[in-house]
Design a protein around this motif. Sequence first.
Motif, PDB file in Angstrom:
ATOM      1  N   LEU A  25       0.808  -1.217   0.000  1.00 14.66           N
ATOM      2  CA  LEU A  25       0.000   0.000   0.000  1.00 14.66           C
ATOM      3  C   LEU A  25       0.848   1.277   0.000  1.00 14.66           C
ATOM      4  O   LEU A  25       0.554   2.197  -0.771  1.00 14.66           O
ATOM      5  CB  LEU A  25      -0.977  -0.010   1.171  1.00 14.66           C
ATOM      6  CG  LEU A  25      -2.118  -1.026   1.072  1.00 14.66           C
ATOM      7  CD1 LEU A  25      -2.981  -0.972   2.316  1.00 14.66           C
ATOM      8  CD2 LEU A  25      -2.949  -0.780  -0.157  1.00 14.66           C
ATOM      9  N   PRO A  26       1.906   1.388   0.811  1.00 15.57           N
ATOM     10  CA  PRO A  26       2.736   2.597   0.719  1.00 15.57           C
ATOM     11  C   PRO A  26       3.404   2.767  -0.642  1.00 15.57           C
ATOM     12  O   PRO A  26       3.550   3.892  -1.127  1.00 15.57           O
ATOM     13  CB  PRO A  26       3.782   2.400   1.821  1.00 15.57           C
ATOM     14  CG  PRO A  26       3.132   1.512   2.803  1.00 15.57           C
ATOM     15  CD  PRO A  26       2.272   0.594   1.991  1.00 15.57           C
ATOM     16  N   VAL A  27       3.797   1.677  -1.257  1.00 16.79           N
ATOM     17  CA  VAL A  27       4.409   1.769  -2.588  1.00 16.79           C
ATOM     18  C   VAL A  27       3.390   2.275  -3.598  1.00 16.79           C
ATOM     19  O   VAL A  27       3.693   3.136  -4.435  1.00 16.79           O
ATOM     20  CB  VAL A  27       4.991   0.402  -3.019  1.00 16.79           C
ATOM     21  CG1 VAL A  27       5.382   0.413  -4.483  1.00 16.79           C
ATOM     22  CG2 VAL A  27       6.181   0.047  -2.153  1.00 16.79           C
ATOM     23  N   VAL A  28       2.165   1.792  -3.523  1.00 17.97           N
ATOM     24  CA  VAL A  28       1.118   2.240  -4.445  1.00 17.97           C
ATOM     25  C   VAL A  28       0.811   3.721  -4.216  1.00 17.97           C
ATOM     26  O   VAL A  28       0.687   4.489  -5.173  1.00 17.97           O
ATOM     27  CB  VAL A  28      -0.155   1.373  -4.272  1.00 17.97           C
ATOM     28  CG1 VAL A  28      -1.322   1.967  -5.031  1.00 17.97           C
ATOM     29  CG2 VAL A  28       0.122  -0.047  -4.730  1.00 17.97           C
ATOM     30  N   ARG A  29       0.713   4.151  -2.951  1.00 19.60           N
ATOM     31  CA  ARG A  29       0.446   5.559  -2.661  1.00 19.60           C
ATOM     32  C   ARG A  29       1.570   6.448  -3.159  1.00 19.60           C
ATOM     33  O   ARG A  29       1.323   7.507  -3.741  1.00 19.60           O
ATOM     34  CB  ARG A  29       0.266   5.762  -1.161  1.00 19.60           C
ATOM     35  CG  ARG A  29      -1.008   5.198  -0.623  1.00 19.60           C
ATOM     36  CD  ARG A  29      -1.150   5.515   0.850  1.00 19.60           C
ATOM     37  NE  ARG A  29      -2.193   4.709   1.455  1.00 19.60           N
ATOM     38  CZ  ARG A  29      -2.108   4.154   2.639  1.00 19.60           C
ATOM     39  NH1 ARG A  29      -1.034   4.319   3.376  1.00 19.60           N
ATOM     40  NH2 ARG A  29      -3.097   3.424   3.113  1.00 19.60           N
ATOM     41  N   THR A  30       2.804   6.036  -2.938  1.00 22.41           N
ATOM     42  CA  THR A  30       3.949   6.825  -3.385  1.00 22.41           C
ATOM     43  C   THR A  30       3.979   6.918  -4.906  1.00 22.41           C
ATOM     44  O   THR A  30       4.284   7.980  -5.461  1.00 22.41           O
ATOM     45  CB  THR A  30       5.253   6.200  -2.868  1.00 22.41           C
ATOM     46  OG1 THR A  30       5.176   6.089  -1.448  1.00 22.41           O
ATOM     47  CG2 THR A  30       6.452   7.040  -3.244  1.00 22.41           C
ATOM     48  N   ALA A  31       3.661   5.851  -5.578  1.00 23.80           N
ATOM     49  CA  ALA A  31       3.628   5.868  -7.037  1.00 23.80           C
ATOM     50  C   ALA A  31       2.569   6.846  -7.541  1.00 23.80           C
ATOM     51  O   ALA A  31       2.796   7.567  -8.516  1.00 23.80           O
ATOM     52  CB  ALA A  31       3.355   4.459  -7.579  1.00 23.80           C
ATOM     53  N   LYS A  32       1.410   6.905  -6.882  1.00 27.86           N
ATOM     54  CA  LYS A  32       0.369   7.849  -7.285  1.00 27.86           C
ATOM     55  C   LYS A  32       0.834   9.287  -7.104  1.00 27.86           C
ATOM     56  O   LYS A  32       0.610  10.134  -7.975  1.00 27.86           O
ATOM     57  CB  LYS A  32      -0.911   7.628  -6.466  1.00 27.86           C
ATOM     58  CG  LYS A  32      -1.709   6.437  -6.881  1.00 27.86           C
ATOM     59  CD  LYS A  32      -2.975   6.326  -6.045  1.00 27.86           C
ATOM     60  CE  LYS A  32      -3.791   5.116  -6.412  1.00 27.86           C
ATOM     61  NZ  LYS A  32      -5.018   5.008  -5.606  1.00 27.86           N
TER      62      LYS A  32
END
Length: 73
Positions: A25-32
Amino acid sequence: MEPILFFILLIVGLFLFRLIAGVVLPVVRTAKVIRREFEEQARPRPTPNPAAPAKGKPNWDKMGDYIDFEEVK
């Protein structure tokens, strides 16, 4: 045997949940966020009108006389 299998599956499920919540989830948020910032920078910005006077520059013609500074001891 049944309670042990349930306990093992519970531990594996909790491990997978922590892995997803802590890493994915943090990786997905950072990518966004990075994608959004990149798109904002890629948009063309309006160029300033060279004929318009620049804001913030003082109009020296309308200023008063220069007063010399004297140091007070």
